[in-house]
Design an enzyme around this catalytic site. Structure first.
Site, PDB file in Angstrom:
ATOM      1  N   GLU A  11       0.810  -1.216   0.000  1.00  0.00           N
ATOM      2  CA  GLU A  11       0.000   0.000   0.000  1.00  0.00           C
ATOM      3  C   GLU A  11       0.850   1.276   0.000  1.00  0.00           C
ATOM      4  O   GLU A  11       0.823   2.054   0.969  1.00  0.00           O
ATOM      5  CB  GLU A  11      -0.970  -0.002   1.187  1.00  0.00           C
ATOM      6  CG  GLU A  11      -1.902  -1.198   1.189  1.00  0.00           C
ATOM      7  CD  GLU A  11      -2.876  -1.193   2.375  1.00  0.00           C
ATOM      8  OE1 GLU A  11      -2.810  -0.285   3.216  1.00  0.00           O
ATOM      9  OE2 GLU A  11      -3.703  -2.115   2.436  1.00  0.00           O
TER      10      GLU A  11
ATOM     11  N   GLU B 104      -5.243  -8.845   0.694  1.00  0.00           N
ATOM     12  CA  GLU B 104      -5.927  -8.550   1.968  1.00  0.00           C
ATOM     13  C   GLU B 104      -7.403  -8.337   1.702  1.00  0.00           C
ATOM     14  O   GLU B 104      -7.783  -7.610   0.785  1.00  0.00           O
ATOM     15  CB  GLU B 104      -5.405  -7.269   2.625  1.00  0.00           C
ATOM     16  CG  GLU B 104      -4.030  -7.372   3.193  1.00  0.00           C
ATOM     17  CD  GLU B 104      -3.580  -6.077   3.878  1.00  0.00           C
ATOM     18  OE1 GLU B 104      -4.441  -5.251   4.261  1.00  0.00           O
ATOM     19  OE2 GLU B 104      -2.364  -5.893   3.994  1.00  0.00           O
TER      20      GLU B 104
HETATM   21  O1  IFM Z   1      -4.196  -3.493   9.049  1.00  0.00           O
HETATM   22  C1  IFM Z   1      -4.155  -2.950   7.787  1.00  0.00           C
HETATM   23  C2  IFM Z   1      -2.972  -3.472   7.008  1.00  0.00           C
HETATM   24  O2  IFM Z   1      -1.781  -3.263   7.675  1.00  0.00           O
HETATM   25  C3  IFM Z   1      -2.886  -2.804   5.667  1.00  0.00           C
HETATM   26  N1  IFM Z   1      -4.145  -2.890   4.977  1.00  0.00           N
HETATM   27  C4  IFM Z   1      -5.336  -2.519   5.680  1.00  0.00           C
HETATM   28  C5  IFM Z   1      -5.402  -3.254   6.997  1.00  0.00           C
HETATM   29  C6  IFM Z   1      -6.687  -2.872   7.744  1.00  0.00           C
HETATM   30  O3  IFM Z   1      -6.733  -1.498   7.988  1.00  0.00           O
END
Ligand code: IFM
Length: 450
Positions: free
Chosen positions: A166, A353
């Site tokens: 990210e 994710e």
């Molecule tokens: O916890 C975070 C992760 O570190 C990066 N993506 C989003 C998740 C939830 O906010």
């Protein structure tokens, strides 16, 4: 009732990140990261929480891998804490830090779980932040040198590598909005950081190829969809601007070798310094795109702020808002995947994710009957499955997260885990939630009955 089956080689996984689970923040010669510094300062984190101990994964790693095996994971996505390897960010390597990840990789392979390692999930060395951090063009070489150490030590056994997690969040939350480490509020710096993150990514991909490693390397982006609130031109423009800022600023340089022109015109004097050859370096072919998807947005024009847009979370009919305040919008996962298929050449993709926070009670044994998380995951799996059927090149799916953990500025208040973690217990007892068992069955049968 219908049975949903995923492709035979579909990879089911779960994800975590070093700072969010490891703890041991100053053990075994580890250097300070920007998140250590940021969380130790007052008022940054909800409740004054820190990642000092977190889930104590650094000490409980073998038991955690045993839980992953019980879950049946095909792959585990974790990240490497840079100052655990290089306490000063560059220079002297700390062998105990490297040994930890070496042991983790071996434990995983022994358990039949394929490691996916992310090099940068935000715990950047404080010593390098003191030299300007990602605003300094030298950060490109700092990162590549760090990556080389990991490739040399683990490259023979880790089949999947991601450079950054990210970059939008690193650049914007960390350097434009100042709400994440290192807590800087400067758009010009944030755009320069974006450019250096891109270059560090490209140079690391290039290095990986030069070293002749045979695994796959990619990047993980947080992506979403941005629906204009009305058809008024200013809302249409605002939605496009937000999509450029959040998605295309990261996708386009990698897949198209250029920054989104409208956005670059908008930011004008804040645009980054780009030198000859930079865009070629950035647009190295990658082996996969990792997608972190949680929610979608509805965007309208705002007279306020630098970007002149405002967003509200989008809630799909029949769904609600998570404990984190994010609207649940499974159909947009399908839309996003099909958009990437149509407009970005349908690269091999992983959902790296996806998951949710709930506010469900923990019983006296530590068990959480998290039906809400099961419903959330089922609907998103279904959306992903539909996208695959319509041709999206989706290869696997990682749940965020294997276990409850340190949710950045929200501390331990937001729990994303399939495993409940008792943060009041010095031993950080883990207890599988209902979703753990449900996901175990999904993995076992490579699908579910709807
Ligand atoms: O916890 C975070 C992760 O570190 C990066 N993506 C989003 C998740 C939830 O906010």
């Amino acid at each position: 009732m219908s049975q949903i089956n995923f492709p035979n080689d579909f990879i089911w996984g779960a994800a975590t990140a070093s700072y969010q689970i490891e703890g041991a923040w100053d053990e075994d010669g580890k250097g300070e990261s920007i998140w250590d510094r940021f969380s130790h300062q007052p008022y940054h984190i909800f409740n004054g929480d820190t990642g000092d101990i977190a889930c104590d994964h650094y000490h409980q790693m073998p038991q955690d891998v045993a839980l992953m095996k019980e879950l049946g994971l095909a792959s585990y996505r974790f990240s490497i804490n840079w100052p655990r390897i290089l306490p000063g960010g560059i220079g002297r390597v700390e062998p105990r830090g490297l040994d930890f990840y070496d042991r983790l990789v071996d434990e995983l392979l022994e358990a039949g779980i394929k490691p996916m390692a992310t090099l940068n999930h935000w715990d950047f060395p404080q010593a390098l932040e003191d030299k300007g951090g990602w605003t300094n063009r030298d950060s490109v070489d700092w990162f590549t040198d760090y990556a080389r150490i990991l490739f040399e030590r683990l490259g023979d056994r880790v089949p999947y590598w991601a450079t950054h997690n990210e970059p939008f969040v690193i650049a914007m939350m960390g350097y434009a909005f100042g709400v994440f480490a290192p807590g800087i509020a400067s758009y010009p710096q944030a755009f320069q950081v974006t450019h250096h993150l891109h270059m560090a990514h490209g140079k690391t991909v290039q290095l990986y190829r030069q070293m002749g490693l045979t695994g796959q390397i990619g990047i993980v982006l947080n992506l979403s969809t941005y629906q204009p609130k009305t058809n008024r031109p200013e809302d249409l423009d605002a939605a496009k601007r937000m999509e450029d800022m959040n998605n295309n600023l990261y996708l386009d340089p990698i897949f198209k070798g250029k920054y989104p022109e409208d956005l670059i015109a908008w930011i004008d004097k804040s645009r980054p310094e780009i030198r000859d050859g930079d865009m070629t370096l950035i647009s190295q072919p990658i082996d996969f795109l990792g997608i972190n998807y949680y929610t979608a947005q509805i965007v309208s024009f705002s007279p306020n702020g630098y970007m002149k847009f405002e967003a509200q979370t989008r809630v799909e009919p029949g769904w609600g808002i998570t404990y984190k305040g994010w609207g649940i919008c499974p159909s947009q996962l399908k839309s996003l995947l099909l958009h990437l298929k149509e407009d970005y050449g349908n690269p091999p993709m992983y959902i790296t994710e996806n998951g949710t926070t709930l506010n469900e009670p923990v019983d006296e044994t530590g068990y959480v009957n998290d039906q809400g998380r099961i419903n959330y995951l089922r609907a998103h799996f279904q959306a992903a499955h539909q996208a695959i059927q319509e041709g999206a090149n989706l290869k696997g799916y990682f749940i965020w997260s294997l276990m409850d953990n340190f949710e950045w500025a929200s501390g331990y208040d937001q729990r994303f885990g399939l495993l409940n973690v008792d943060f009041n217990d010095p031993a950080r007892k883990r207890t599988p939630k209902a979703s753990f068992y449900w996901y175990r069955d999904v993995i076992k049968t490579n699908g579910f009955t709807n």
